[in-house]
Motif scaffolding. Structure first.
Motif, PDB file in Angstrom:
ATOM      1  N   GLY A   1     105.643  20.438  77.901  1.00  0.00           N
ATOM      2  CA  GLY A   1     105.711  21.252  76.700  1.00  0.00           C
ATOM      3  C   GLY A   1     105.629  20.392  75.457  1.00  0.00           C
ATOM      4  N   PHE A   2     105.299  21.006  74.324  1.00  0.00           N
ATOM      5  CA  PHE A   2     105.191  20.258  73.081  1.00  0.00           C
ATOM      6  C   PHE A   2     105.122  21.232  71.907  1.00  0.00           C
ATOM      7  CE2 PHE A   2     101.081  20.721  75.158  1.00  0.00           C
ATOM      8  CZ  PHE A   2     100.316  21.367  74.203  1.00  0.00           C
ATOM      9  N   ASN A   3     105.382  20.709  70.710  1.00  0.00           N
ATOM     10  CA  ASN A   3     105.210  21.473  69.482  1.00  0.00           C
ATOM     11  C   ASN A   3     104.015  20.900  68.710  1.00  0.00           C
ATOM     12  OD1 ASN A   3     106.185  19.070  68.463  1.00  0.00           O
ATOM     13  ND2 ASN A   3     108.160  19.913  67.822  1.00  0.00           N
ATOM     14  N   ARG A   4     103.859  21.301  67.457  1.00  0.00           N
ATOM     15  CA  ARG A   4     102.700  20.845  66.690  1.00  0.00           C
ATOM     16  C   ARG A   4     102.691  19.334  66.540  1.00  0.00           C
ATOM     17  NH1 ARG A   4     101.950  19.260  61.758  1.00  0.00           N
ATOM     18  NH2 ARG A   4     104.083  19.785  61.184  1.00  0.00           N
TER      19      ARG A   4
ATOM     20  N   ASN B   1      97.519  13.693  71.420  1.00  0.00           N
ATOM     21  CA  ASN B   1      96.110  13.396  71.170  1.00  0.00           C
ATOM     22  C   ASN B   1      95.887  11.899  71.000  1.00  0.00           C
ATOM     23  OD1 ASN B   1      95.131  16.012  71.344  1.00  0.00           O
ATOM     24  ND2 ASN B   1      95.549  16.449  69.189  1.00  0.00           N
ATOM     25  N   ARG B   2      96.829  11.240  70.310  1.00  0.00           N
ATOM     26  CA  ARG B   2      96.705   9.790  70.155  1.00  0.00           C
ATOM     27  C   ARG B   2      97.018   9.075  71.466  1.00  0.00           C
ATOM     28  NH1 ARG B   2      99.585  10.839  65.325  1.00  0.00           N
ATOM     29  NH2 ARG B   2     101.462   9.877  66.210  1.00  0.00           N
ATOM     30  N   ALA B   3      98.009   9.608  72.203  1.00  0.00           N
ATOM     31  CA  ALA B   3      98.424   8.954  73.448  1.00  0.00           C
ATOM     32  C   ALA B   3      97.315   8.957  74.494  1.00  0.00           C
ATOM     33  CB  ALA B   3      99.673   9.633  74.003  1.00  0.00           C
TER      34      ALA B   3
ATOM     35  N   GLN C   1      94.417   8.240  74.120  1.00  0.00           N
ATOM     36  CA  GLN C   1      93.558   7.086  73.895  1.00  0.00           C
ATOM     37  C   GLN C   1      94.258   5.771  74.220  1.00  0.00           C
ATOM     38  OE1 GLN C   1      90.471   7.965  73.133  1.00  0.00           O
ATOM     39  NE2 GLN C   1      91.181  10.102  72.984  1.00  0.00           N
ATOM     40  N   THR C   2      95.583   5.793  74.269  1.00  0.00           N
ATOM     41  CA  THR C   2      96.324   4.538  74.429  1.00  0.00           C
ATOM     42  C   THR C   2      97.209   4.487  75.675  1.00  0.00           C
ATOM     43  OG1 THR C   2      98.141   5.415  73.069  1.00  0.00           O
ATOM     44  CG2 THR C   2      96.387   4.214  71.922  1.00  0.00           C
ATOM     45  N   ALA C   3      97.482   5.627  76.309  1.00  0.00           N
ATOM     46  CA  ALA C   3      98.400   5.659  77.455  1.00  0.00           C
ATOM     47  C   ALA C   3      97.881   4.791  78.604  1.00  0.00           C
ATOM     48  CB  ALA C   3      98.593   7.097  77.932  1.00  0.00           C
ATOM     49  N   ARG C   4      98.780   4.083  79.236  1.00  0.00           N
ATOM     50  CA  ARG C   4      98.420   3.234  80.366  1.00  0.00           C
ATOM     51  C   ARG C   4      98.343   4.024  81.675  1.00  0.00           C
ATOM     52  NH1 ARG C   4     102.206  -2.165  79.359  1.00  0.00           N
ATOM     53  NH2 ARG C   4     101.437  -2.638  77.243  1.00  0.00           N
ATOM     54  N   LEU C   5      98.911   5.228  81.670  1.00  0.00           N
ATOM     55  CA  LEU C   5      98.900   6.080  82.852  1.00  0.00           C
ATOM     56  C   LEU C   5      98.102   7.348  82.566  1.00  0.00           C
ATOM     57  CD1 LEU C   5     102.677   5.870  83.887  1.00  0.00           C
ATOM     58  CD2 LEU C   5     100.767   4.665  84.938  1.00  0.00           C
ATOM     59  N   PRO C   6      97.563   7.993  83.586  1.00  0.00           N
ATOM     60  CA  PRO C   6      96.898   9.281  83.388  1.00  0.00           C
ATOM     61  C   PRO C   6      97.853  10.268  82.723  1.00  0.00           C
ATOM     62  CG  PRO C   6      96.464   8.443  85.584  1.00  0.00           C
ATOM     63  CD  PRO C   6      97.495   7.537  84.990  1.00  0.00           C
ATOM     64  N   LEU C   7      97.360  11.016  81.762  1.00  0.00           N
ATOM     65  CA  LEU C   7      98.179  11.930  80.979  1.00  0.00           C
ATOM     66  C   LEU C   7      97.540  13.303  80.972  1.00  0.00           C
ATOM     67  CD1 LEU C   7     100.436  12.519  78.842  1.00  0.00           C
ATOM     68  CD2 LEU C   7      98.816  11.707  77.113  1.00  0.00           C
ATOM     69  N   SER C   8      98.314  14.319  81.410  1.00  0.00           N
ATOM     70  CA  SER C   8      97.754  15.669  81.454  1.00  0.00           C
ATOM     71  C   SER C   8      98.873  16.696  81.606  1.00  0.00           C
ATOM     72  CB  SER C   8      96.771  15.818  82.617  1.00  0.00           C
ATOM     73  OG  SER C   8      96.267  17.128  82.699  1.00  0.00           O
TER      74      SER C   8
END
Length: 240
Positions: free
Chosen positions: A163-166, A173-175, A177-184
């Motif tokens: 979950g997330f807010n604005r 969106n920034r993560a 591009q920079t996350a070391r692990l798959p993000l979804s």
């Protein structure tokens, strides 16, 4: 957390936040604060209305929607026979592979499993000053879900967004591009990846498939693949 950070060579900045209001597992409320245990017990005995003094308005509305959809409250007793059945199928060698099991505890646990007619009897037979109740409950749940020591020792293979807010959407969106692990936020997408990603995604899905059997409205398998992330439109105010 401190022990895990030391073991992993991780040196974060640590901040201890004092707990306000009711103590953990307290059977009494303190002002407008109540423990999660008391909230669950109150809801089971008196209905959702009993929780209103202790919940922010947005949380109250979310609980109401979940209640209407028959997604709460979960009843752990519905899973008791299934848990005992799984435990009775396991031998000592299989029990020894559970996370956080050491010092020959599998022998004590195995003997209790063969005698226990309920989970309460099982817990009472195994717990001691050396083996606290919380640890025994974790072992039992790990056995039921099919988790092993190897699973517990495997570093997280992905980041799943629930979950997330604005503001959170901007960070995500920034993560990406920079996350070391798959993000979804999609478990199905994570499961399509190879190796530990696929294995852990299937473990998550299976755990949810077992959990939804305890809901007022039992759901079919696959809920983890269809449940969307929570989108918060505003900050939830806390009671003062």
């Amino acid at each position: 957390y401190l022990k895990a950070a030391r073991r992993l060579g991780f040196a974060p900045e640590l901040l201890a936040v004092p707990r306000r209001g009711a103590a953990h597992d307290s059977a009494r409320a303190s002002g407008r604060f109540a423990s999660a245990s008391l909230l669950r017990e109150s809801m089971a005995a008196q209905g959702l209305g009993a929780l209103r003094p202790y919940l922010p308005p947005a949380a109250w509305e979310a609980y109401g929607r979940a209640l209407d959809a028959r997604l709460i409250p979960a009843d752990p007793s519905k899973a008791e026979a299934a848990i005992l059945a799984v435990l009775r199928r396991l031998n000592e060698q299989e029990l020894a592979s559970l996370p956080d099991l050491s010092e020959g505890l599998e022998h004590r646990l195995s003997a209790a499993i063969r005698q226990a007619r309920s989970l309460d009897e099982l817990y009472a037979a195994v717990k001691s000053k050396r083996y606290p109740l919380a640890r025994i409950r974790r072992l039992v749940l790990s056995a039921y879900l099919g988790l092993t020591r190897a699973d517990a020792e495997t570093p997280p293979p992905y980041l799943r967004v629930l979950g997330f807010n604005r503001r959170g959407a901007e960070v995500l969106n920034r993560a990406k591009q920079t996350a070391r692990l798959p993000l979804s936020s999609s478990l199905a997408k994570l499961e399509r990846m190879e190796g530990d990603c696929a294995r852990f995604a299937r473990l998550e899905a299976r755990s949810t498939d077992l959990y939804v059997l305890t809901l007022p409205g039992v759901l079919p398998c696959g809920y983890d693949y269809t449940c969307p992330p929570v989108l918060l439109k505003e900050t939830i105010p806390h009671p003062r």
